[in-house]
Design a protein around this motif. Structure first.
Motif, PDB file in Angstrom:
ATOM      1  N   ILE A   1       0.822  -1.214   0.000  1.00 59.72           N
ATOM      2  CA  ILE A   1       0.000   0.000   0.000  1.00 59.72           C
ATOM      3  C   ILE A   1       0.857   1.267   0.000  1.00 59.72           C
ATOM      4  O   ILE A   1       0.459   2.294  -0.517  1.00 59.72           O
ATOM      5  CB  ILE A   1      -0.996   0.003   1.184  1.00 59.72           C
TER       6      ILE A   1
ATOM      7  N   PHE B   1      -6.508  -3.276  12.293  1.00 61.96           N
ATOM      8  CA  PHE B   1      -6.879  -3.666  10.932  1.00 61.96           C
ATOM      9  C   PHE B   1      -8.123  -4.518  10.958  1.00 61.96           C
ATOM     10  O   PHE B   1      -8.330  -5.323  11.880  1.00 61.96           O
ATOM     11  CB  PHE B   1      -5.733  -4.453  10.274  1.00 61.96           C
TER      12      PHE B   1
ATOM     13  N   GLN C   1      -8.558  -2.957   5.820  1.00 62.15           N
ATOM     14  CA  GLN C   1      -8.511  -1.520   6.034  1.00 62.15           C
ATOM     15  C   GLN C   1      -7.778  -1.228   7.332  1.00 62.15           C
ATOM     16  O   GLN C   1      -7.828  -2.009   8.269  1.00 62.15           O
ATOM     17  CB  GLN C   1      -9.911  -0.917   6.060  1.00 62.15           C
ATOM     18  N   ARG C   2      -7.090  -0.111   7.346  1.00 57.67           N
ATOM     19  CA  ARG C   2      -6.321   0.354   8.490  1.00 57.67           C
ATOM     20  C   ARG C   2      -7.153   1.390   9.222  1.00 57.67           C
ATOM     21  O   ARG C   2      -7.717   2.298   8.613  1.00 57.67           O
ATOM     22  CB  ARG C   2      -5.036   0.975   7.947  1.00 57.67           C
TER      23      ARG C   2
ATOM     24  N   GLN D   1      -0.397  -8.241   5.208  1.00 56.50           N
ATOM     25  CA  GLN D   1      -1.224  -7.090   5.599  1.00 56.50           C
ATOM     26  C   GLN D   1      -1.086  -5.954   4.590  1.00 56.50           C
ATOM     27  O   GLN D   1      -2.085  -5.392   4.131  1.00 56.50           O
ATOM     28  CB  GLN D   1      -0.819  -6.624   6.998  1.00 56.50           C
TER      29      GLN D   1
ATOM     30  N   GLU E   1      -4.085  -4.702   2.116  1.00 57.04           N
ATOM     31  CA  GLU E   1      -4.493  -3.284   2.143  1.00 57.04           C
ATOM     32  C   GLU E   1      -4.454  -2.706   0.730  1.00 57.04           C
ATOM     33  O   GLU E   1      -5.375  -1.997   0.318  1.00 57.04           O
ATOM     34  CB  GLU E   1      -3.563  -2.466   3.032  1.00 57.04           C
TER      35      GLU E   1
END
Length: 96
Positions: free
Chosen positions: A10, A93, A84-85, A74, A78
């Motif tokens: 990401i 998360f 989603q963070r 992760q 993402e």
């Protein structure tokens, strides 16, 4: 030689990295089994602890390298919009 899979990050969206496909798939399956959907997310440490019992010992003997793989998967999930963070401290998360 083991099979590879391309993963995204990401933080660097235009770059992919090739990683071990078996380890990636095992970690992805374990993470998606333990991470909740919605606002009640898990921290990276909670995810790491929760996935360890689900990982095949042949790939992750006694959980070896699982922390690195949690982070790798992760960041990829993402980038793909699957995780989603949340703006929490520490970061949490959840599945989208």
């Amino acid at each position: 030689m083991s099979e590879k899979i391309a993963v995204q990050n990401i933080n660097t969206p235009d770059k992919t990295t090739n990683v071990d496909a078996a380890k990636y798939t095992a970690m992805k399956d374990a993470m998606l089994a333990v991470i909740p959907t919605g606002d009640a997310g898990l921290t990276a440490a909670q995810i790491k602890d929760a996935v360890k019992p689900l990982l095949p010992d042949a790939l992750f003997p006694q959980g070896a390298t699982s922390g690195w793989w949690v982070k790798c998967v992760q960041l990829d999930l993402e980038a793909k919009g699957i995780l989603q963070r949340h703006k929490t401290k520490p970061l949490t998360f959840s599945k989208t």
